[in-house]
Design a protein around this motif. Structure first.
Motif: not given
Length: 529
Positions: A78-80, A87-88, A173-177, A212-216
């Motif tokens: 997740q950090s990396i 996306y983690a 920047s391109q994939a939505k999730d 791990l991605d936050g908002n997906t």
């Protein structure tokens, strides 16, 4: 031996088959699954442990088991992923699939989670499975990268995606999730298994990795059946707002360590998590208070955004090495005026460990790293251009040299021992009869040096280069084949069986196998991973 949970066993078998089909090494340790019944840790259970990532950064592959894999690597991944705009969820799913939950032989001995290969004959040499253009599997030996720790492997994966532009649509920047990133990475040719993306999506859903991605969203399926159980879906069709037209963008990646300085108007422009209007999920960020005009920022990607017929340039920046990535208009960055002139001379590289780049540093097109001058120390090369510029009081000089296996690359003056201009020799007058004799002699003289080559490469900007039956200039019977006459593989992967250097111009050519026929093509049309 305790009974294994059916779901867990099936997932493990799927993971193993995917690793083999993707052309990566996998050694089965199925009994390792029976270390305990609780192998159902989800990303949600480890998401709160992100702050503890630093305590496990140095964990080794030999410490991973099928039971602790997800919970161990998730905070590091997740950090990396956050630092590299990835996306983690996709990263962790791929790591699980490629490494057999950390139990593959390659992971255990070399900390290599993703089966990333080494092309400089270093690392670990192992037997692996590859697929030919007909989809038939065959065995061969290959070198795989060896990492100091699992964290280095995860960072290596992020760097691999960053420097290879064909994976641009895997980034946030391109994939939505994470689901779309998983689909895109298969389309880009990461694996030949036709079910690769579905297997990643199944893992993301099974372990709730989207947390791990936050908002997906938390789940994704391959069906398009509407939710008929929700009352909110009824009688609302007339109130549905039309979808906003999104912008498109093309991306070019550079060196993640390249720095630029902020312009005098940087504060007038917003920071975005994606290029503006390319996605509906775009969050704005704030400029850190300590930044001022002339402050350095890291820039690793360029995007040309097209929206309603107009094109603008954007850059992905970090305000520090470990800061979050944001996109900003090019007007927020200060670019120097670079003066380039033609030059005919020689340059000897020094022993200094300097980089070789696709462009001059601090240029608007970014400079992608192509190697190190240390690999060519004390060698002399042809110089065909010199670039000079002054950037905030500092003078910079760069030389464009021609390296046989890389083509034209740029090196900073500090990596050059000396340069020497070549004297122009006056041409002697020759009679027509003598000129014909010389011309005839040239066409019959062998003008290329050949060496064995094996493996494969990927076509890149290939439309700019022609296909030949011989290296141009080496035979009187040169035939050119148009791309419309051949079938280009969907994954752009071609076999390579011979290398040639045309000595007259010091250019490199490769003989590739396309549609079961041999063709010669310039090395500038190929990418080797």
């Amino acid at each position: 031996m305790r009974r294994k949970p059916i779901v867990k066993s099936l997932l493990y078998v799927l993971s193993a088959s995917a690793v083999i089909s993707a052309g990566h090494v996998y050694v089965s340790h199925a009994d390792d699954l029976d270390n305990g019944a609780n192998n159902t840790a989800t990303a949600a259970t480890v998401n709160t442990n992100v702050t503890a990532a630093s305590s496990v950064n140095n964990i080794l592959g030999s410490q991973l088991t099928a039971d602790n894999f997800i919970s161990t690597i998730s905070p590091i991944a997740q950090s990396i992923a956050n630092s590299n705009n990835l996306y983690a969820s996709t990263m962790v799913a791929q790591a699980a699939l490629e490494s057999g939950y950390g139990t593959s032989y390659l992971t255990q001995i070399a900390n290599n989670l993703f089966g990333i290969k080494s092309f400089d004959a270093t690392g670990v040499k192992l037997k692996t499975s590859e697929y030919n253009s007909n989809g038939q599997a065959y065995s061969t030996y290959a070198y795989f990268k060896s990492y100091n720790s699992v964290m280095d492997s995860l960072q290596g994966y992020a760097t691999f995606l960053t420097v290879n532009s064909r994976y641009a649509n895997v980034f946030k920047s391109q994939a939505k999730d994470g689901f779309e990133a998983a689909t895109n990475i298969q389309k880009d040719g990461y694996a030949t298994d036709p079910s690769y993306a579905n297997k990643l999506i199944n893992l993301i859903n099974t372990y709730n990795l989207t947390s791990l991605d936050g908002n997906t969203s938390s789940t994704n399926t391959n069906t398009s059946t509407p939710n008929t159980n929700s009352s909110s879906n009824t009688n609302n069709t007339t109130n549905t707002k039309p979808k906003k037209t999104l912008a498109t963008a093309t991306y070019t990646y550079g060196n993640p360590l390249e720095t630029f300085q902020l312009s005098s108007k940087f504060a007038n422009y917003n920071l975005y998590t994606h290029v503006k209007d390319t996605t509906v999920k775009n969050v704005t960020g704030n400029w850190p208070s300590h930044l001022k005009v002339g402050s350095n920022v890291y820039v690793d990607c360029l995007a040309v955004r097209t929206y309603k017929g107009a094109s603008t340039t954007w850059y992905r920046i970090k305000t520090s090495k470990n800061a979050k990535s944001y996109w900003v208009s090019a007007k927020a960055i200060d670019f120097p005026t670079i003066n380039v002139k033609e030059y005919n001379g020689k340059a000897k590289l020094s022993h200094a460990n300097r980089g070789l780049y696709s462009n001059v540093f601090n240029s608007q097109t970014l400079a992608k790293s192509l190697g190190s001058s240390n690999s060519y120390k004390n060698q002399t090369f042809n110089v065909n251009q010199i670039a000079t510029y002054t950037y905030h009081g500092k003078e910079n000089t760069w030389y464009r040299i021609n390296v046989s296996n890389l083509g034209d690359v740029w090196v900073n003056k500090t990596g050059v021992t000396y340069t020497k201009a070549e004297k122009k020799v006056a041409k002697k007058k020759v009679t027509k009869k003598k000129a014909k004799k010389v011309a005839k002699k040239k066409t019959t003289t062998k003008s290329s040096i050949y060496s064995k080559a094996s493996g494969h490469a990927y076509l890149n900007n290939y439309g700019k280069f022609a296909l030949y039956n011989h290296i141009p200039g080496t035979s009187k019977h040169i035939q050119k084949t148009a791309w419309s006459q051949v079938k280009v593989p969907k994954d752009y992967k071609v076999g390579v069986n011979l290398k040639g250097i045309r000595t007259e111009y010091n250019t490199t050519w490769y003989r590739i196998v396309l549609n079961h026929k041999n063709y010669w093509i310039s090395d500038k049309s190929l990418l080797f991973y």
